[in-house]
Design a protein around this motif. Structure first.
Motif: not given
Length: 137
Positions: A82-105
């Motif tokens: 929404s950087r330009v008032p009244g002229r929003p630009v929309t984009t889309n795509g896909r992705g993947v997340f990996r959830y990471v838990v630090p090792p115990a200790g």
């Protein structure tokens, strides 16, 4: 980078740069994150993932929806610039997340997301998306 805890095997979609892994017991994507794309909130119901993010400094905000398989989340994203008032630009795509838990200790037990995203139907190629969980919901 810390290795994902409790990684094992899951069958399913291509994982991008990530190997299939098991979500550690008691963990969930649900929560609030400081991400490199702004403040992000994710909700998880069963294997369904929904989320929003916003970065007022860049005038960008968006939403994502996807499916969790083990410690990986496959999603579609939609962003409005929404950087330009009244002229929003929309984009889309896909992705993947990996959830990471630090090792115990490990002193810092902050849960993190490692991710990649792409434009349109591409799951990769646009960049990385990382986040640090600061609140569980």
């Amino acid at each position: 980078m810390a290795p994902a805890a409790a990684c094992g095997s899951n069958s399913g979609r291509p994982a991008g740069p990530f190997e299939p892994c098991v979500m550690p017991a008691g963990e969930s994507y649900a929560g609030r994150y400081h991400s490199d794309w702004g403040e992000m909130r994710l909700t998880q119901t069963g294997s369904a993932l929904m989320g929003t993010w916003e970065n007022p400094a860049t005038y960008k905000s968006g939403r994502l929806e996807g499916t969790v398989q083990g410690c990986l989340a496959y999603f579609s994203w939609f962003q409005t610039d929404s950087r330009v008032p009244g002229r929003p630009v929309t984009t889309n795509g896909r992705g993947v997340f990996r959830y990471v838990v630090p090792p115990a200790g490990t002193l810092d037990q902050t849960r993190t997301l490692d991710g990649v995203w792409g434009y349109g139907t591409d799951q990769e190629g646009g960049g990385t998306w990382t986040g640090r969980k600061w609140r569980r919901d």
